[in-house]
Design a protein around this motif. Sequence first.
Motif, PDB file in Angstrom:
ATOM      1  N   GLU A  34     118.237  46.786   7.862  1.00 42.53           N
ATOM      2  CA  GLU A  34     118.297  45.920   9.022  1.00 42.53           C
ATOM      3  C   GLU A  34     117.195  44.879   8.948  1.00 42.53           C
ATOM      4  N   ASN A  36     115.005  43.749  11.022  1.00 38.59           N
ATOM      5  CA  ASN A  36     113.698  44.006  11.624  1.00 38.59           C
ATOM      6  C   ASN A  36     113.037  45.276  11.084  1.00 38.59           C
ATOM      7  N   HIS A  37     113.593  45.844  10.020  1.00 38.34           N
ATOM      8  CA  HIS A  37     113.014  47.034   9.419  1.00 38.34           C
ATOM      9  C   HIS A  37     112.488  46.709   8.018  1.00 38.34           C
ATOM     10  N   THR A  77     108.051  62.224  11.583  1.00 37.28           N
ATOM     11  CA  THR A  77     107.404  61.493  12.672  1.00 37.28           C
ATOM     12  C   THR A  77     106.815  60.166  12.218  1.00 37.28           C
ATOM     13  N   PRO A  80     109.561  57.542  10.395  1.00 39.08           N
ATOM     14  CA  PRO A  80     110.523  56.982  11.355  1.00 39.08           C
ATOM     15  C   PRO A  80     109.880  56.027  12.362  1.00 39.08           C
ATOM     16  N   LYS A  81     108.683  56.358  12.840  1.00 40.17           N
ATOM     17  CA  LYS A  81     107.993  55.478  13.799  1.00 40.17           C
ATOM     18  C   LYS A  81     107.555  54.181  13.117  1.00 40.17           C
ATOM     19  N   MET A  83     109.068  52.669  10.676  1.00 38.47           N
ATOM     20  CA  MET A  83     110.253  51.838  10.543  1.00 38.47           C
ATOM     21  C   MET A  83     110.676  51.248  11.897  1.00 38.47           C
ATOM     22  N   LYS A  84     110.657  52.062  12.907  1.00 41.99           N
ATOM     23  CA  LYS A  84     111.130  51.643  14.234  1.00 41.99           C
ATOM     24  C   LYS A  84     110.246  50.555  14.836  1.00 41.99           C
ATOM     25  N   ASP A  85     108.927  50.694  14.691  1.00 45.48           N
ATOM     26  CA  ASP A  85     107.989  49.781  15.358  1.00 45.48           C
ATOM     27  C   ASP A  85     107.417  48.716  14.430  1.00 45.48           C
ATOM     28  N   TRP A  86     108.041  48.534  13.256  1.00 45.63           N
ATOM     29  CA  TRP A  86     107.464  47.672  12.229  1.00 45.63           C
ATOM     30  C   TRP A  86     107.091  46.280  12.731  1.00 45.63           C
ATOM     31  N   LYS A  87     107.975  45.623  13.414  1.00 50.86           N
ATOM     32  CA  LYS A  87     107.724  44.249  13.846  1.00 50.86           C
ATOM     33  C   LYS A  87     106.620  44.153  14.895  1.00 50.86           C
ATOM     34  N   SER A  88     106.298  45.275  15.520  1.00 48.48           N
ATOM     35  CA  SER A  88     105.225  45.289  16.516  1.00 48.48           C
ATOM     36  C   SER A  88     103.864  45.589  15.905  1.00 48.48           C
TER      37      SER A  88
END
Length: 233
Positions: A34, A36-37, A77, A80-81, A83-88
């Motif tokens: 994706e 943003n990942h 944990t 996955p975090k 990858m999920k919050d990468w753009k932040s």
Amino acid sequence: MPEPIRKNIRDINPFADGGKLPEKEIKSSTLPREANHPQFFLSNPDWMRGARVRGGMTTYLKDAEQYAEKIAFIMMTLLPKLMKDWKSLYPNPNARQFPHCHVLNGNALKRAKDIINEIYPDADYSSEYLRNIWQFGFSKGIRLVCGVNDNDEIYPFFVDYHHLLNPDKNYNQQDFASFRYCPKVLADVSDEAFENVRNASILYLSQEKASDLLDEVCVTCKDIVYEMYVELI
């Protein structure tokens, strides 16, 4: 150190040049990357390898139980975090929200490079990944040390299991110097020991016994085996 290799589209899709598609479409069980990942390279076989350098920096663990606990946290944990919050959190993380995600510098960078040099003796610091070394962590004192390039591709170098890049009294109470556990190192030692035993067994064969064994080898292979035996002795 091997650079991550990006496959040509024709290696992935043999029908990229307009060839005939199979009659029945085969659906992949994996999702495309994706936008943003990031892309995380799990292909590096040594990023969880144990290493120890002067100054107390180590990536060895206490035992198999601790190893299982740490790896479970990383896989279930931390990654996955990440990858999920990468753009932040990259390249400009909120220091209050992600205090343990940042580029390394100063003494922490020096310690990281010491471990990298120990694990990867042929490390090439002109690599885009080694020019931008980060740590990523969220809890439990575990920090993932990686290189990141301009395409949001993450290349893991090692895991700082014990929060030793930036020593902290809340995490650094144990005698980490006594830790010796690493499945990767144990496997390498076992392979080396097996090879040594194998060679020793050949070296200490009497010529008479070696000749008897050689007679049991087929004619085609006999010359090859004999040359190997002569080379060893």
